[in-house]
Design an enzyme around this catalytic site. Structure first.
Site, PDB file in Angstrom:
ATOM      1  N   GLY A  11       0.808  -1.220   0.000  1.00  0.00           N
ATOM      2  CA  GLY A  11       0.000   0.000   0.000  1.00  0.00           C
ATOM      3  C   GLY A  11       0.839   1.267   0.000  1.00  0.00           C
ATOM      4  O   GLY A  11       2.074   1.216  -0.108  1.00  0.00           O
ATOM      5  N   ASP A  34       1.283  -8.960   1.850  1.00  0.00           N
ATOM      6  CA  ASP A  34       0.135  -8.265   1.261  1.00  0.00           C
ATOM      7  C   ASP A  34      -0.727  -9.309   0.568  1.00  0.00           C
ATOM      8  O   ASP A  34      -0.273 -10.419   0.293  1.00  0.00           O
ATOM      9  CB  ASP A  34       0.618  -7.215   0.246  1.00  0.00           C
ATOM     10  CG  ASP A  34      -0.402  -6.115   0.000  1.00  0.00           C
ATOM     11  OD1 ASP A  34      -0.224  -5.009   0.530  1.00  0.00           O
ATOM     12  OD2 ASP A  34      -1.386  -6.379  -0.715  1.00  0.00           O
ATOM     13  N   ASP A  51      -3.494 -12.826   3.729  1.00  0.00           N
ATOM     14  CA  ASP A  51      -4.750 -12.157   4.032  1.00  0.00           C
ATOM     15  C   ASP A  51      -4.767 -11.926   5.543  1.00  0.00           C
ATOM     16  O   ASP A  51      -4.881 -12.889   6.320  1.00  0.00           O
ATOM     17  CB  ASP A  51      -5.908 -13.067   3.590  1.00  0.00           C
ATOM     18  CG  ASP A  51      -7.264 -12.538   4.016  1.00  0.00           C
ATOM     19  OD1 ASP A  51      -7.323 -11.472   4.684  1.00  0.00           O
ATOM     20  OD2 ASP A  51      -8.275 -13.195   3.695  1.00  0.00           O
ATOM     21  N   TYR A 141     -14.749   4.571   8.207  1.00  0.00           N
ATOM     22  CA  TYR A 141     -13.300   4.536   8.453  1.00  0.00           C
ATOM     23  C   TYR A 141     -12.968   5.178   9.805  1.00  0.00           C
ATOM     24  O   TYR A 141     -12.229   4.611  10.620  1.00  0.00           O
ATOM     25  CB  TYR A 141     -12.612   5.286   7.317  1.00  0.00           C
ATOM     26  CG  TYR A 141     -11.112   5.415   7.438  1.00  0.00           C
ATOM     27  CD1 TYR A 141     -10.283   4.307   7.393  1.00  0.00           C
ATOM     28  CD2 TYR A 141     -10.518   6.676   7.576  1.00  0.00           C
ATOM     29  CE1 TYR A 141      -8.903   4.442   7.482  1.00  0.00           C
ATOM     30  CE2 TYR A 141      -9.143   6.817   7.657  1.00  0.00           C
ATOM     31  CZ  TYR A 141      -8.340   5.700   7.618  1.00  0.00           C
ATOM     32  OH  TYR A 141      -6.985   5.833   7.708  1.00  0.00           O
TER      33      TYR A 141
HETATM   34  N1  SER Z   1      -5.951   9.783   4.247  1.00  0.00           N
HETATM   35  C1  SER Z   1      -7.075   9.246   4.957  1.00  0.00           C
HETATM   36  C2  SER Z   1      -8.297   9.331   4.146  1.00  0.00           C
HETATM   37  O1  SER Z   1      -8.456  10.323   3.457  1.00  0.00           O
HETATM   38  C3  SER Z   1      -7.281   9.962   6.255  1.00  0.00           C
HETATM   39  O2  SER Z   1      -6.464   9.395   7.229  1.00  0.00           O
HETATM   40  O3  SER Z   1      -9.100   8.461   4.198  1.00  0.00           O
END
Ligand code: SER
Length: 317
Positions: A11, A34, A51, A141
């Protein structure tokens, strides 16, 4: 000797952190993993397809390589998780619990897990956001990072798990394209600038957000993992700040090099996410407890991004 496992190594953060850790601690002591196959420099060292939601597979990699530390970088970012709420929540939390449990069961002795400015919400003070304040995240998130912070502190308190964390702001680097974040416009914009293409921004011109150049984020990550245990007083996650800017200010800093670079604004659903986040961050605790200090401001970052992306573009042409 410590042996490190990185989850999510392909990532945006993982691909740079893996190389930095290999340089610091030796290639053979840093196992990257990954779901996807590694590309480029990442492939030049130990690598496992893994995973992170599969606990048995994770344990087997930990035992195979006698891993002592895990850097957990698996996450579905803010914009993408809004489109896949259940999957985003499950990925972010399940993988974290597996790693916390590995430490609780003493298979490993130290964890790095990043949190985010997304833990803050509409009722958080937006300017110079304090370490300890109202947190009412309203994205999947952000909720997963906020819950993750609570669980990290809980595992530290109850089971003496040595887990360390920083709240990353929007991260900007030239080596990989990020995927699915709200702050990602600030990466894409540099690619458009060096390609002499106009940029359409999905946030409005004055939306100011906390951001950081990748090298500073990598330093914060390695530094907090190196300091003696008793210096890490906050076991949820530390505020860290680099810089804050709006799309308009970023555009202006690029125009110092590319005066004809054009931008237009077409805010979409990501505007509401950005509006719920802080504009700037107070990182006093990180500075005091373990000596955090960033090196990049907006103009230094812009020069570095443009120079490196230009070189990469010339290589392809
Ligand atoms: N960069 C992240 C996002 O935009 C924030 O921590 O989801």
């Amino acid at each position: 000797m410590e042996k490190i496992l990185i989850l999510g190594a392909c990532g945006q953060v993982g691909s740079e952190l893996t190389l930095a850790l290999r340089k610091a601690f030796g290639t053979d002591n840093v196992v990257a993993s990954d779901l996807n196959k590694p590309k480029g420099d990442l492939a030049e060292g130990p690598f496992e397809i893994l995973d992170a939601t599969d606990k048995a597979a994770l344990l087997s990699v930990v035992q195979k390589h006698s891993i002592t530390q895990v850097y957990h970088l698996v996450a579905m970012l803010s914009a993408k998780a809004e489109e896949n709420p259940v999957f985003g929540w499950d990925l972010n939390m399940t993988s974290l619990f597996h790693v916390l449990d590995l430490a609780k069961e003493r298979f490993i002795n130290k964890i790095f897990w990043p949190s985010s400015i997304a833990v803050f919400g509409p009722n958080t003070p937006a300017d110079n956001t304090p370490q300890h304040t109202t947190m009412d995240p309203n994205t999947v998130y952000g909720i997963s990072k906020q819950a993750g912070e609570r669980w990290c502190e809980y595992y530290h308190e109850k089971y003496k798990v040595d887990v360390r964390s920083v709240r990353y702001p929007g991260l900007i680097g030239y080596k990989t394209l990020p995927g699915g974040g709200t702050t990602d416009y600030a990466v894409d914009i540099y690619h458009k600038a060096v390609q002499s293409a106009p940029f359409k921004c999905f946030l409005s011109q004055n939306t100011k957000l906390p951001m950081m150049y990748m090298d500073d984020a990598i330093s914060a990550t390695i530094d907090i993992m190196q300091v003696p245990k008793d210096k890490v007083k906050i076991r949820s996650s530390y505020n860290i700040a680099g810089m804050s800017f709006s799309p308009k200010e970023l555009h202006e800093s690029i125009q110092a090099t590319y005066p004809d670079f054009e931008i237009s604004y077409k805010p979409d659903f990501r505007q509401a996410i950005a509006d719920s986040w802080p504009q700037s961050i107070d990182d006093g605790f990180a500075r005091k407890d373990w000596g955090w200090s960033p090196k990049y401001d907006l103009n230094k970052m812009t020069q570095t991004m443009l120079n490196n992306l230009k070189k990469l573009l010339e290589k392809v042409e």
